[in-house]
Enzyme design. Sequence first.
Site, mmCIF file in Angstrom:
data_model
loop_
_atom_site.group_PDB
_atom_site.id
_atom_site.type_symbol
_atom_site.label_atom_id
_atom_site.label_comp_id
_atom_site.label_asym_id
_atom_site.label_seq_id
_atom_site.Cartn_x
_atom_site.Cartn_y
_atom_site.Cartn_z
ATOM 1 N N GLY A 43 0.834 -1.199 0.000
ATOM 2 C CA GLY A 43 0.000 0.000 0.000
ATOM 3 C C GLY A 43 0.865 1.244 0.000
ATOM 4 N N GLN A 48 2.627 9.964 1.530
ATOM 5 C CA GLN A 48 3.953 9.329 1.509
ATOM 6 C C GLN A 48 4.753 9.756 0.283
ATOM 7 O OE1 GLN A 48 2.337 5.149 2.284
ATOM 8 N NE2 GLN A 48 4.347 5.046 3.257
ATOM 9 N N GLU A 134 -3.253 2.610 5.834
ATOM 10 C CA GLU A 134 -3.194 3.669 4.814
ATOM 11 C C GLU A 134 -4.120 4.831 5.169
ATOM 12 O OE1 GLU A 134 -0.815 3.515 2.813
ATOM 13 O OE2 GLU A 134 -0.344 1.413 3.148
HETATM 14 ZN ZN ZN Z 1 2.757 3.131 5.748
#
Ligand code: ZN
Length: 193
Positions: A43, A48, A134
């Site tokens: 994921g 990110q 997530e």
């Molecule tokens: Zn992560």
Amino acid sequence: MHILRYPHPTLKHPSKDLKRVDAELRKIVAEMLDLMYDERGIGLAANQVDLPYRLFVLNPTGDPQHKEHEHVFINPVISHRRGNAEAEEGCLSFPGIHAPVRRPEKIVVSAYNLRGEELHLELDGLFARAVQHETDHLDGIRFIDRLSELAKLAVRDALDELERAFAGERRRGIVPEEQEIASRLGELESLRT
Ligand code: ZN
């Protein structure tokens, strides 16, 4: 596009709901999936990769040959949390670190996909865990924020090392200063959220 590592501040930035799905967003998603498979993750959340959007990609098999398990979650909302289970988690923003995390075992998640269709999924096991991990990212919560005191102690040295590496990158000007990061995120938010 590259994956930000702890303790990059964008990992603590709460993401904003997306207002539309367009060609540019589909391009972003394709890049995120490529990056996730390249780094052998299951994921990857938008913050990110330094994007302030409520969006993540996921494939519980982590196998690009199994596209049928590939999912894009846009503006996800988790409800109906049930049960309780502990399992080992890792994160592409925390290379080399694994630790047990306790989470609800079963969830219902609602989200939109890239075609703008609304999804309602009842999940358990690894899939439920990954969706919670997530979705946490999108709220600015890192998995280390959910560790027990004991588990925190066990990863302390590894976190220190990532913090030192990050401080070094900042000194060399590879990572921008706090204010520059914040104003860039603000600009991106005003574009599509
Ligand atoms: Zn992560």
